[in-house]
Design a protein around this motif. Structure first.
Motif, PDB file in Angstrom:
ATOM      1  N   ILE A  65      44.358 -21.486  97.259  1.00  0.00           N
ATOM      2  CA  ILE A  65      44.809 -22.415  98.297  1.00  0.00           C
ATOM      3  C   ILE A  65      43.786 -23.526  98.459  1.00  0.00           C
ATOM      4  CG2 ILE A  65      45.430 -22.648 100.725  1.00  0.00           C
ATOM      5  CD1 ILE A  65      46.246 -19.713 100.639  1.00  0.00           C
ATOM      6  N   ARG A  66      44.170 -24.736  98.079  1.00  0.00           N
ATOM      7  CA  ARG A  66      43.258 -25.878  98.111  1.00  0.00           C
ATOM      8  C   ARG A  66      43.952 -27.086  98.722  1.00  0.00           C
ATOM      9  NH1 ARG A  66      38.706 -25.298  94.776  1.00  0.00           N
ATOM     10  NH2 ARG A  66      38.702 -23.307  93.672  1.00  0.00           N
ATOM     11  N   ARG A 122      38.660 -25.901  98.467  1.00  0.00           N
ATOM     12  CA  ARG A 122      39.096 -24.559  98.841  1.00  0.00           C
ATOM     13  C   ARG A 122      39.076 -24.418 100.360  1.00  0.00           C
ATOM     14  NH1 ARG A 122      36.709 -19.023  96.145  1.00  0.00           N
ATOM     15  NH2 ARG A 122      37.681 -17.543  97.564  1.00  0.00           N
ATOM     16  N   MET A 123      40.195 -23.956 100.927  1.00  0.00           N
ATOM     17  CA  MET A 123      40.342 -23.908 102.379  1.00  0.00           C
ATOM     18  C   MET A 123      39.874 -22.583 102.987  1.00  0.00           C
ATOM     19  SD  MET A 123      41.452 -26.871 102.913  1.00  0.00           S
ATOM     20  CE  MET A 123      41.746 -26.703 104.657  1.00  0.00           C
TER      21      MET A 123
END
Length: 198
Positions: free
Chosen positions: A33-34, A39-40
């Motif tokens: 998840i980016r 990257r979050m």
């Protein structure tokens, strides 16, 4: 369609209880998840019960207990609201580190909170389990054992994976798999993948 069903699914998960819980961080999904290449989240924390039902799943920016206090506290409140018993046991990869924290969140984990089965139940003697633990570092033995397990067609096999500490990895990502643990019957195999020899 997802937005229409999201509240329903959330409510369904909130109705799941269990006397034995298992909590664990996983980095595999989170690293995908980016936002604009950044990257979050560092990990996904999953909470499951003894029936392998999901009690909750949350994205985390870190792996500290402070971040978990709110969401696990909400699970504890859910138990009270629905009249669920427990949890009585909690499995985690960092039991020594998280023990005191978990007892402050789930008071039933504390000794005397809820009696388990019988008050005179003896302490488990690990020697009664009659387990053989094998440490393997070479590919030949690894292949031999894996082929033996596959050819036996077992009904159930226990498996877990540990990863190299990200602080020791010089490139982006989660690093190489450090060890794979496989439990089969009364035998436990620890394959040290990161130090595997030819």
């Amino acid at each position: 369609e997802f937005q229409r069903l999201e509240k329903l699914w959330t409510r369904e998960i909130q109705m799941v209880g269990g006397q034995i819980l298992k909590g664990d961080h996983s980095r595999k999904t989170a690293k995908l998840i980016r936002l604009k290449g950044t990257r979050m989240f560092k990990a996904v924390y999953s909470l499951m019960n003894e029936y392998n039902q999901i009690c909750g799943i949350w994205f985390c920016v870190g792996e500290s207990t402070d971040e978990l206090r709110g969401v696990l506290g909400a699970v504890a409140e859910r138990y009270k609201m629905h009249g669920f018993v427990g949890p009585l046991l909690f499995y985690t990869d960092s039991c020594c580190k998280e023990r005191a924290f978990l007892k402050t969140v789930f008071h039933t984990l504390d000794r005397g909170g809820v009696r388990v089965v019988h008050p005179d139940l003896p302490v488990l003697d690990k020697s009664l389990l009659d387990l053989t633990i094998n440490y393997i570092r070479d590919k030949s033995t690894t292949n031999q054992i894996c082929n033996e397990i596959i050819s036996a067609h077992p009904k159930r096999v226990g498996c877990d994976i540990e990863y190299t500490n990200p602080a020791n990895v010089v490139y982006e990502g989660d690093g190489l798999t450090a060890t794979i643990q496989i439990a089969w019957g009364k035998r436990v195999f620890v394959f040290h993948i990161a130090r595997m020899l030819d």
